[in-house]
Design a protein around this motif. Structure first.
Motif, PDB file in Angstrom:
ATOM      1  N   GLY A 146     -40.399 -22.546  16.272  1.00 17.17           N
ATOM      2  CA  GLY A 146     -39.926 -21.255  16.761  1.00 17.17           C
ATOM      3  C   GLY A 146     -38.434 -21.147  16.533  1.00 17.17           C
ATOM      4  N   ASN A 147     -37.723 -20.681  17.529  1.00 13.49           N
ATOM      5  CA  ASN A 147     -36.262 -20.552  17.427  1.00 13.49           C
ATOM      6  C   ASN A 147     -35.527 -21.706  18.094  1.00 13.49           C
ATOM      7  N   TYR A 148     -36.200 -22.845  18.227  1.00  7.83           N
ATOM      8  CA  TYR A 148     -35.625 -23.937  19.006  1.00  7.83           C
ATOM      9  C   TYR A 148     -35.696 -25.272  18.267  1.00  7.83           C
ATOM     10  N   ARG A 149     -34.771 -26.169  18.659  1.00 11.25           N
ATOM     11  CA  ARG A 149     -34.838 -27.575  18.265  1.00 11.25           C
ATOM     12  C   ARG A 149     -35.205 -28.372  19.523  1.00 11.25           C
ATOM     13  N   PHE A 150     -36.231 -29.216  19.395  1.00 11.68           N
ATOM     14  CA  PHE A 150     -36.707 -30.021  20.518  1.00 11.68           C
ATOM     15  C   PHE A 150     -36.457 -31.504  20.231  1.00 11.68           C
ATOM     16  N   SER A 151     -35.907 -32.192  21.209  1.00 10.63           N
ATOM     17  CA  SER A 151     -35.672 -33.632  21.075  1.00 10.63           C
ATOM     18  C   SER A 151     -36.269 -34.347  22.283  1.00 10.63           C
ATOM     19  N   PHE A 152     -37.252 -35.212  22.003  1.00  5.71           N
ATOM     20  CA  PHE A 152     -37.953 -35.931  23.073  1.00  5.71           C
ATOM     21  C   PHE A 152     -37.259 -37.276  23.297  1.00  5.71           C
ATOM     22  N   GLY A 153     -36.374 -37.318  24.302  1.00  2.00           N
ATOM     23  CA  GLY A 153     -35.728 -38.566  24.685  1.00  2.00           C
ATOM     24  C   GLY A 153     -34.352 -38.787  24.092  1.00  2.00           C
ATOM     25  N   LYS A 154     -34.002 -38.112  23.012  1.00  2.00           N
ATOM     26  CA  LYS A 154     -32.679 -38.262  22.405  1.00  2.00           C
ATOM     27  C   LYS A 154     -31.827 -37.058  22.773  1.00  2.00           C
ATOM     28  N   GLU A 155     -30.685 -37.337  23.375  1.00  4.36           N
ATOM     29  CA  GLU A 155     -29.838 -36.250  23.865  1.00  4.36           C
ATOM     30  C   GLU A 155     -29.286 -35.422  22.703  1.00  4.36           C
ATOM     31  N   ILE A 211     -27.769 -26.314  26.225  1.00  4.76           N
ATOM     32  CA  ILE A 211     -28.924 -27.188  25.997  1.00  4.76           C
ATOM     33  C   ILE A 211     -29.775 -27.192  27.271  1.00  4.76           C
ATOM     34  N   GLN A 212     -31.038 -26.806  27.134  1.00  6.67           N
ATOM     35  CA  GLN A 212     -31.960 -26.831  28.268  1.00  6.67           C
ATOM     36  C   GLN A 212     -32.558 -28.223  28.386  1.00  6.67           C
ATOM     37  N   GLU A 213     -32.648 -28.754  29.607  1.00  4.03           N
ATOM     38  CA  GLU A 213     -33.231 -30.080  29.830  1.00  4.03           C
ATOM     39  C   GLU A 213     -34.466 -29.945  30.708  1.00  4.03           C
ATOM     40  N   VAL A 214     -35.568 -30.552  30.263  1.00  2.42           N
ATOM     41  CA  VAL A 214     -36.824 -30.505  30.991  1.00  2.42           C
ATOM     42  C   VAL A 214     -37.279 -31.929  31.269  1.00  2.42           C
ATOM     43  N   PHE A 215     -37.600 -32.230  32.526  1.00  2.00           N
ATOM     44  CA  PHE A 215     -38.078 -33.573  32.892  1.00  2.00           C
ATOM     45  C   PHE A 215     -39.536 -33.735  32.458  1.00  2.00           C
ATOM     46  N   VAL A 216     -39.797 -34.818  31.724  1.00  4.53           N
ATOM     47  CA  VAL A 216     -41.141 -35.101  31.213  1.00  4.53           C
ATOM     48  C   VAL A 216     -41.431 -36.585  31.371  1.00  4.53           C
ATOM     49  N   SER A 217     -42.681 -36.942  31.159  1.00  2.73           N
ATOM     50  CA  SER A 217     -43.053 -38.357  31.145  1.00  2.73           C
ATOM     51  C   SER A 217     -42.936 -38.872  29.716  1.00  2.73           C
ATOM     52  N   ARG A 218     -42.310 -40.032  29.551  1.00  2.05           N
ATOM     53  CA  ARG A 218     -42.157 -40.583  28.204  1.00  2.05           C
ATOM     54  C   ARG A 218     -43.412 -41.307  27.731  1.00  2.05           C
ATOM     55  N   GLU A 219     -44.408 -41.423  28.624  1.00  2.00           N
ATOM     56  CA  GLU A 219     -45.634 -42.140  28.295  1.00  2.00           C
ATOM     57  C   GLU A 219     -46.667 -41.269  27.582  1.00  2.00           C
ATOM     58  N   TYR A 271     -40.002 -41.276  33.921  1.00  3.83           N
ATOM     59  CA  TYR A 271     -39.618 -39.956  33.436  1.00  3.83           C
ATOM     60  C   TYR A 271     -38.578 -40.059  32.322  1.00  3.83           C
ATOM     61  N   ASN A 272     -38.489 -39.006  31.540  1.00  2.00           N
ATOM     62  CA  ASN A 272     -37.439 -38.873  30.533  1.00  2.00           C
ATOM     63  C   ASN A 272     -37.112 -37.394  30.412  1.00  2.00           C
ATOM     64  N   LYS A 273     -36.339 -37.056  29.411  1.00  2.00           N
ATOM     65  CA  LYS A 273     -35.944 -35.650  29.249  1.00  2.00           C
ATOM     66  C   LYS A 273     -36.334 -35.122  27.872  1.00  2.00           C
TER      67      LYS A 273
END
Length: 425
Positions: free
Chosen positions: A322-331, A337-345, A415-417
């Motif tokens: 879409g119109n976004y860049r998503f990074s799972f765990g890497k700042e 920058i929007q931050e969302v709490f997620v499980s890294r598992e 958790y991670n971000k």
């Protein structure tokens, strides 16, 4: 002399004040040959260079001969002439579109900043009468404009103050098809006007004055409404219907290739007075878009770059969707920058919105459709919404809202971000 009056008018109006190289549309008829004669005679005083453009419509046996003769005249005068030939089934509309497309092309190639045509007062009267017959809105009955934006410059009609009877006897080609009554303009010229002028010999003059009066009225309304933010929904809705109608007609002038019927115009006004988001296809690749704050008519944009229904995002992945860049765990570094709490598992799914989607907010599930309505989310954002899903639950909508399920992840030791950056495409 009439040509001196022409020169004085051109100077007074400043038609060529900002133009040094002009393109004159020349048919070979009396009107355009007169205009060529006058412009050529005063070219040095007006400080202009003249180029000619001629379209051969191929409707008469004489057409090819006339084209060659115009080339000889241009050579004798020492001016460049550019020609083209119309092909295919003939109609006035298609021929006109072809001519003006050709004129635009030559203007850009030759760096001319003005297209000049030989429309005169008789043409103006015929145009106004024809538009009345066809039931045109008052907005269009003001007739042909002396100047308007065109291609990379202006379209100028310096003969609108002159009648055809004013023109001197000059070498020109007679188009005998003008005497045929296949087309409405010819019937107006050859049949209707002669009959009506028996009742009122000043008919043409009065039609032109009528058009001028309408134009002045429109200019006055533009001046009086200049401080209204036209596309502001609340400000538009605050106006009385008559002002709304004028404002919408003013706005529609920005889209000359969008021909709106009276019924469609009425429908658009109704939509603009509703208190809801709206998106409606009009025609000619245009759509009406309205949210709670503003509206616009725009070319239908290409589909969002959500080219696939979903993307699987693993830990340490960085993807664009879409119109976004998503990074799972890497700042991610940058602003907003929007931050969302997620499980890294567990892997994350980025996907499009679905009809039955629900999001957990304020300790209960709410349909996404209802949430968008309640929050007055614009239609564009709804269509392009990127859903962030983990473990079968919506944990966030990129750039819009974060679920309570995500916030609860903060207390989980695993958790991670997920970092989300708006790319503003």
């Amino acid at each position: 002399m009439i040509e001196q009056r022409f020169f004085q008018l051109v100077q007074k109006k400043g038609y060529f004040k900002h133009h040094r190289k002009i393109l004159l549309a020349i048919s070979g008829g009396r009107d355009s040959m007169t205009l060529l004669d006058w412009l050529y005679k005063y070219r040095k005083k007006l400080a202009i260079e003249i180029c000619l453009a001629h379209v051969n419509h191929g409707l008469r046996e004489e057409s090819d001969f006339e084209e060659q003769e115009l080339k000889k005249i241009a050579k004798k005068l020492g001016v460049n002439i550019f020609t083209s030939s119309f092909s295919g089934p003939f109609s006035e509309q298609k021929a006109r579109a072809f001519r003006y497309s050709f004129f635009k092309k030559i203007m850009k190639e030759e760096q001319c900043t003005a297209l000049v045509t030989a429309h005169h007062a008789d043409d103006q009267a015929e145009t106004i009468f024809m538009r009345i017959l066809r039931g045109s809105r008052l907005f269009h009955i003001s007739g042909i404009k002396e100047k308007q934006r065109f291609a990379n410059g202006e379209l100028i009609r310096p003969l609108l103050s002159f009648q055809k009877s004013d023109f001197p006897t000059i070498f020109h080609f007679e188009d005998w098809t003008n005497q045929e009554n296949h087309y409405l303009r010819n019937r107006i010229r050859n049949d209707y006007f002669p009959i009506l002028e028996k009742e009122n010999p000043q008919l043409k003059k009065h039609l032109i004055e009528f058009g001028i009066e309408i134009s002045q009225m429109q200019d006055a309304l533009v001046y009086l409404t200049k401080n209204i933010e036209l596309t502001n929904v609340k400000e538009f809705q605050y106006q009385p219907y008559c002002v709304q109608s004028f404002l919408l007609q003013t706005y529609l002038k920005k889209f000359p290739d969008l021909q709106i019927s009276k019924a469609q115009f009425s429908d658009i006004l109704t939509i603009l007075n509703k208190h809801s988001n709206y998106q409606q296809l009009l025609k000619a690749d245009y759509e009406l878009y309205k949210n709670y704050n503003y509206f616009e008519i725009r070319k239908i944009s290409p589909q969002s770059d959500l080219k696939v229904d979903s993307i699987l995002l693993k830990y340490n992945d960085i993807v664009e969707y879409g119109n976004y860049r998503f990074s799972f765990g890497k700042e991610l570094r940058g602003t907003e920058i929007q931050e969302v709490f997620v499980s890294r598992e567990t892997e994350i799914i980025l996907r499009r919105r679905r009809e039955q989607d629900k999001i957990f907010l304020n300790q209960h599930y709410k349909k996404l459709r209802r949430y968008f309505i309640d929050q007055k989310i614009p239609i564009d954002q709804r269509k392009n919404a990127v859903i962030i899903e983990q473990n079968g639950e919506i944990i966030a909508i990129a750039g819009i809202v974060t679920s309570n399920l995500s916030k609860s992840q903060k207390n989980d030791i695993m958790y991670n971000k997920l970092y989300i950056q708006n790319l503003d495409r």
